[in-house]
Design an enzyme around this catalytic site. Structure first.
Site, PDB file in Angstrom:
ATOM      1  N   GLU A   1       0.827  -1.164  -0.120  1.00  0.00           N
ATOM      2  CA  GLU A   1       0.083   0.030  -0.018  1.00  0.00           C
ATOM      3  C   GLU A   1       0.859   1.365  -0.006  1.00  0.00           C
ATOM      4  O   GLU A   1       0.580   2.343  -0.736  1.00  0.00           O
ATOM      5  CB  GLU A   1      -0.978  -0.018   1.084  1.00  0.00           C
TER       6      GLU A   1
ATOM      7  N   TYR B   1      -6.568   6.856   3.484  1.00  0.00           N
ATOM      8  CA  TYR B   1      -6.927   5.727   2.439  1.00  0.00           C
ATOM      9  C   TYR B   1      -6.106   4.480   2.935  1.00  0.00           C
ATOM     10  O   TYR B   1      -6.649   3.542   2.943  1.00  0.00           O
ATOM     11  CB  TYR B   1      -6.228   6.167   1.067  1.00  0.00           C
TER      12      TYR B   1
ATOM     13  N   ASP C   1      -9.833   5.440  -2.751  1.00  0.00           N
ATOM     14  CA  ASP C   1      -8.589   6.054  -3.575  1.00  0.00           C
ATOM     15  C   ASP C   1      -9.074   6.528  -4.855  1.00  0.00           C
ATOM     16  O   ASP C   1     -10.124   6.749  -4.944  1.00  0.00           O
ATOM     17  CB  ASP C   1      -7.793   4.800  -3.743  1.00  0.00           C
TER      18      ASP C   1
END
Length: 357
Positions: free
Chosen positions: A49, A130, A148
DNA sequence: AAGTCGGGGCC
DNA sequence: GGCCCAGACTT
């Protein structure tokens, strides 16, 4: 029963999306197959991520594999040297991510593992709204609302949200929250992202193939490409400067940039500051050779054009414009951000390797 | 709310 | 040449 048939025929958008994901999910190195019982390793989810922030899946792939091979778990990464991590991150961009990655790894190792909640994850450096929601949903099965760039686009079309982003983000989250399935929040988020990456693309979305085309308010009026609404961007100025290729006995002088700011903490070629006016100065008298072709490089908020001036010195020098140079063999330069790597390639191609005197 | 912060791939 | 990408952080 008729009622059940009607429900099946008009399955919820959430179930349609998950069914589509079960059949069409992208196979990615950090991802568990859809519907798998075991949750993926939080370390792998977190690492992916961070790397994927504003970065394409294709660009991340080799970096993810390399990091995982060098540092297979968060304890290993926490024990790594800063310079090694920065070198391995070189070329991926947004270097504050690498600095925060190391700080977060050390915090996680110190507390004995990753926080399992969205709010706990949010406290790690480099983990924003996020990323905290994504890790909580994917690695810990928490029903977090993940938003996102892909999901912004998909949802703004699905609901035909007229609010310009990012101001309309709260309204988007409120519209999306009721759709999050408590049983598969991670797959739901990843399904929306895959849909955005492969079907609900920024231009020319393939609505004919979309599992949600019967639910999409934008598609209903043929206005899918009008969403999401975004403000216009500012023009980028052109800045100029000079890089100094300083060589002695087959070694090149590199410097480490200050720990914060642009390309912070990264190795670099020494040179002038960059400005709209342009700085052509040289650090000391020498037999300087100016390379014909400058290096152009685009940043998010300005364009850069750097000329390269080269000099061979008869002896090493201790300081260059206030920096302690790191003398590095010209044939084994590594760990340079792309801008400097390209300048170095240009210099190596145009400057012959001298015989040792 | 606006700026800062990389680099590459796509049209 | 502009836009976008599994955004975060600072001011």
């Amino acid at each position: 029963m008729a009622a059940n048939q009607q429900i099946d025929a008009a399955a919820s958008p959430t179930r349609k999306l998950l069914s589509w994901y079960d059949a069409h999910a992208r196979a990615l190195p950090w991802r568990a197959p859809p519907g798998s019982n075991a949750l993926p390793d939080p370390y792998r989810v977190w690492l992916s991520e961070i790397m994927l922030q504003q970065t394409t899946v294709a660009a991340v792939g080799p970096y993810f594999e390399r990091f995982l091979a060098l540092w297979p778990d968060v304890q290993a990464l926490a024990a790594a040297d800063d310079a090694d991590v920065m070198r391995e991150w070189a070329g991926l961009g947004y270097y504050a991510r690498a600095r925060n990655l190391l700080a977060a790894a050390r915090a996680v190792a110190a507390r004995g593992g990753f926080p399992a909640s969205e709010s706990g994850l949010r406290e790690l450096p480099g983990v924003g709204p996020y990323t905290a929601a994504a890790i909580a949903a994917i690695a810990f099965n928490e029903p977090a609302v993940v938003i996102d760039g892909n999901i912004e686009r998909v949802a703004s079309r699905l609901f035909a949200l007229p609010d310009a982003l990012p101001a309309g983000r709260a309204r988007l989250a409120a519209a999306l929250a009721p759709l999050v399935p408590p049983d598969r929040p991670g797959d739901f988020a990843q399904a929306l992202m895959d849909l955005g990456a492969t079907i609900c693309t920024p231009r020319s979305p393939r609505c004919l193939l979309c599992p949600l085309n019967g639910n999409c308010l934008a598609h209903a009026t043929g206005q899918q490409e009008a969403f999401p609404v975004k403000p216009p961007r500012k023009a980028r100025p052109l800045k100029r400067g000079t890089l100094w290729w300083i060589e002695h006995a087959g070694e090149v002088a590199l410097v480490r940039r200050p720990p914060r700011g642009l390309l912070g903490g990264m190795l670099a070629l020494p040179g002038t500051a960059w400005s709209v006016e342009g700085d052509m100065s040289l650090p000391f008298p020498a037999d300087w050779q100016l390379l014909e072709t400058p290096v152009r490089h685009g940043f998010t908020h300005f364009e850069l054009e750097l000329r390269v001036a080269a000099a061979h010195l008869p002896h090493r020098i201790a300081h260059i414009a206030g920096h302690d140079p790191l003398w590095t063999p010209r044939n084994s330069l590594a760990g340079l951000p792309t801008l400097f790597a390209r300048a170095a390639a240009l210099a190596l191609a145009h400057l012959p390797e001298l015989e040792s005197a």
